[in-house]
Design an enzyme around this catalytic site. Structure first.
Site, PDB file in Angstrom:
ATOM      1  N   ASP A 185      56.119 -16.583 -38.297  1.00 15.78           N
ATOM      2  CA  ASP A 185      56.521 -17.613 -39.255  1.00 15.78           C
ATOM      3  C   ASP A 185      55.368 -18.594 -39.413  1.00 15.78           C
ATOM      4  OD1 ASP A 185      56.589 -19.312 -37.054  1.00 15.78           O
ATOM      5  OD2 ASP A 185      58.625 -19.997 -37.390  1.00 15.78           O
ATOM      6  N   ASP A 238      66.192 -17.092 -31.839  1.00 18.21           N
ATOM      7  CA  ASP A 238      65.060 -17.299 -30.931  1.00 18.21           C
ATOM      8  C   ASP A 238      65.224 -18.643 -30.235  1.00 18.21           C
ATOM      9  OD1 ASP A 238      63.083 -19.528 -32.125  1.00 18.21           O
ATOM     10  OD2 ASP A 238      63.871 -18.359 -33.803  1.00 18.21           O
TER      11      ASP A 238
END
Length: 704
Positions: free
Chosen positions: A377, A532
């Protein structure tokens, strides 16, 4: 009462400088430069390109929120409706429009006597007395050492009103004023109450005050007479409360009562709530259509590796080791990884030029030596203060592809804290969706091989649901919900309930920064297929308790035995304050390590070991203004005695069958340096993942 012609009080705000500045050149002004005015002028010329007004220089959260409030005042009540002075630890008390150069001086890291001496040199007391003389209503937004630097009392008049926004512990410096005085004492509880971080809270509250006043200017005159009503103007309204990291204002969810905080309670953390042996209730909704896709745990990567041949007895690293090449990750220590996949943010890749070049050369999988799936990301937290993200879509697509990521997330912009306010949030929301549209279109056109993930941001269940709906219509079959790391489980559940009607059987949902065992069943039921979190890892060294996790709900505090030779902040302050000397501390440190190891082998008793540990521990209470408060010291010792006794009685490290506990034994529960603390974090991740897998297996068993 002395008032301006329009019958409004003349207002002055005095705030403090901040460490965050718009310019931070290598050669900033320092203490020595401010000691000599001639030298200061010379050094300022060298920094001429960085000089700007004080109001523009500071970029700390308190300053930014305060100046937004000042802007509201001036826009509504006139440019001259309010004045601002800034208490600078370099320049002294200055007007906000004073031109200054970047500097690195703060009262916050000075001892009490240093604050007194430095403020005297800067003539802060005298300048403050002159500054407040011509004002009716004075607001002071100052931390403890900045308040101390004023050296109150000063001459004030009974027809003046002073309102202080300060910490509870700062009250002792506010004294002897003839002016009417009100102190709004602020604490962590107030940060929670107002849903804003303690850092920056003073500025945030002044802005809230300004928002009220511009609607009702007559309140200024009332406040001048009754300053104690200031707090009433700030009372948060439940239906329109601002966000700390994300306060969604969603309806409450009935949750089974959790255990009271105690020895096994989770320590305070960024993304976790206290867990209970009870799971959060599942809403009366059918199972999500994507239930068959399962659920995965991704761990964020932050250079979490250790020296495999670290010498615990001598506390020495392997000679000539390369921090990356020769150290090992958790997945290289355990027979199988304690996570399903890894998340790597761009900010981590770009931590150094050398690191980035190496990753670009060999790819992300080879660099972290992990053959499983890796998600990438952009690390939106790294550019949260920017108006727009610093990347473009093609750049990020090429980055994911070149480095070999399995998944890549579109460019998003966080909608949290001050960036979740009306006007800002809508812009970031539309920008995130626009980027996602461009991301998937270019992904198709460019023939990229990684799986694209559409990022969804929002500030309410409805806005998140609409974002997910649009992302599915764009063609995404994997969507990541951002900005929820600090949201409560109840808030997240409400968001997922709103998303639920839009889910399809092929669409996966990822939660960024959320890992809560007690919420796994409900998250799974509502369609979350992956999440996560580094929380189990980070808990090993963050917080005073719950540093060592088990396969059950119980958690333990690690034993603090800081190394004297490395002179960490705590040891340094203890020595500087004269609490103890280095030689004595080293002796107590080594005794503590020896007794704990002998206790582990059954050679020492519980009380004897506790007494030795606490003898060292007693000297580690941080001094305030150069002194140790006996009451705080006793309180800390009582707390640590209870936590350490609980740990030593149970000896959980002896009952754990994970590789680390078997290899390093009692060293794993010692709070001391990276190679112990991070190994304990690896153990925590092992415990979390094992519980997670067992829970999933039981849930799947019920499904069948």
């Amino acid at each position: 009462m002395s008032m301006k012609k329009n019958n409004q009080p003349r207002i002055l705000v005095i705030t403090s400088c901040t460490g965050e500045k718009v310019f931070k050149p290598d050669e900033q002004l320092g203490v020595k430069d401010f000691e000599n005015r001639t030298q200061l002028a010379i050094e300022e010329k060298k920094l001429a390109q960085y000089i700007c007004s004080a109001s523009e220089m500071y970029t700390g959260m308190q300053h930014l929120r305060l100046m937004e409030g000042i802007g509201l005042f001036r826009k509504s009540l006139g440019e001259k409706s309010i004045d601002v002075n800034i208490l600078s630890a370099g320049y002294g008390l200055i007007a906000a429009d004073r031109a200054i150069a970047p500097y690195e001086v703060t009262f916050n890291n000075m001892k009490g006597h240093e604050v007194d001496a430095w403020s005297k040199l800067l003539e802060i007391h005298e300048d403050f007395e002159k500054a407040v003389r011509d004002y009716d209503l004075v607001f002071l937004l100052l931390g403890e050492n900045y308040l101390r630097s004023l050296n109150l009392p000063v001459i004030t008049r009974p027809d003046q009103t002073f309102i202080f926004l300060a910490s509870q512990s700062s009250r002792k410096w506010i004294k002897g004023l003839d002016a009417k005085t009100y102190v709004l004492g602020l604490s962590n509880a107030d940060a929670k109450k107002y849903s804003y971080g303690l850092v920056g809270l003073k500025g945030f509250l002044f802005k809230k005050f300004a928002e009220v006043v511009v609607q009702q200017p007559e309140l200024l005159s009332k406040l001048y007479v009754k300053p104690e009503e200031f707090a009433l103007l700030l009372e948060p309204k439940q239906e329109n409360i601002d966000q700390l990291e994300l306060t969604l204002g969603v309806p409450s969810v009935a949750v089974k009562s959790s255990k009271k905080k105690g020895k096994s309670a989770i320590a305070e953390g960024a993304e976790e709530e206290e867990e209970s042996s009870e799971f959060l209730p599942i809403p009366d909704l059918p199972p999500a259509p994507n239930l068959h896709l399962g659920m995965k745990y991704f761990i964020p990567e932050w250079d979490d590796h250790v020296d495999p041949t670290y010498n615990f007895l001598t506390d020495t690293l392997t000679p000539d080791r390369d921090p990356h090449e020769d150290e090992v990750y958790a997945h290289e220590i355990y027979p199988t990884p304690n996570y399903d996949a890894i998340l790597v943010s761009k900010v981590v890749v770009e931590a150094s030029k050398k690191k980035r070049q190496k990753i670009e050369e060999i790819g992300i999988h080879k660099f972290i030596r992990f053959q499983g799936e890796v998600m990438g990301d952009c690390g939106a937290f790294g550019y949260i203060k920017e108006d727009v993200p610093p990347y473009n879509t093609i750049e990020i697509l090429d980055y994911y592809e070149k480095l070999g990521f399995n998944y890549g997330v579109s460019i998003d912009h966080l909608i949290v804290g001050p960036f979740a306010e009306v006007g800002v949030r809508e812009m970031r929301y539309e920008l995130t969706l626009k980027n996602a549209q461009e991301f998937i279109e270019q992904h198709r056109l460019g023939g990229y091989t990684f799986t694209p993930i559409g990022a969804a941001q929002g500030w309410s269940p409805e806005t998140y649901a609409e974002a997910v709906k649009q992302l599915i219509n764009m063609g995404y079959d994997y969507i990541a919900l951002g900005g929820l790391a600090r949201a409560t489980s109840k808030e997240i559940i409400e968001i997922l309930k709103a998303i639920h009607p839009h889910l399809q059987s092929h669409v996966r949902i990822h939660l960024f920064g959320v890992a809560r065992i007690s919420a796994i069943p409900v998250l799974r039921h509502l369609g979350v297929t992956s999440f996560d979190s580094a929380s189990p890892l980070r808990r090993a060294w963050l917080g005073s308790g719950a540093n060592y996790h088990t396969l059950g709900t119980k958690m333990y505090s690690a034993v603090r035995i800081p190394p004297v030779s490395r002179h960490g902040v705590r040891i340094k302050r203890v020595i500087e304050a004269g609490v103890s000397d280095s030689e004595t501390l080293q002796k107590l440190e080594q005794n503590s390590l020896q007794l704990l190891r002998e206790f582990d082998k059954g050679l020492r008793g519980l009380e004897e070991t506790l007494n030795v540990l606490l003898e060292y521990d007693a000297l580690l209470e941080l001094p305030r203004d150069g002194l140790v408060d006996p009451a705080l010291q006793a309180k800390r010792l009582d707390k640590h005695r209870e936590m350490y006794a609980d740990l030593l009685i149970d000896k959980p490290w002896q009952h754990c069958d994970c590789v680390i506990c078997k290899e390093v034994g009692v060293e794993v529960i010692i709070f001391r340096g990276n190679d112990r603390n991070r190994r304990r974090g690896f153990h925590n991740t092992f415990a979390f993942y094992k519980r997670f897998q067992e829970l999933l297996a039981s849930l799947q068993g019920k499904d069948s």
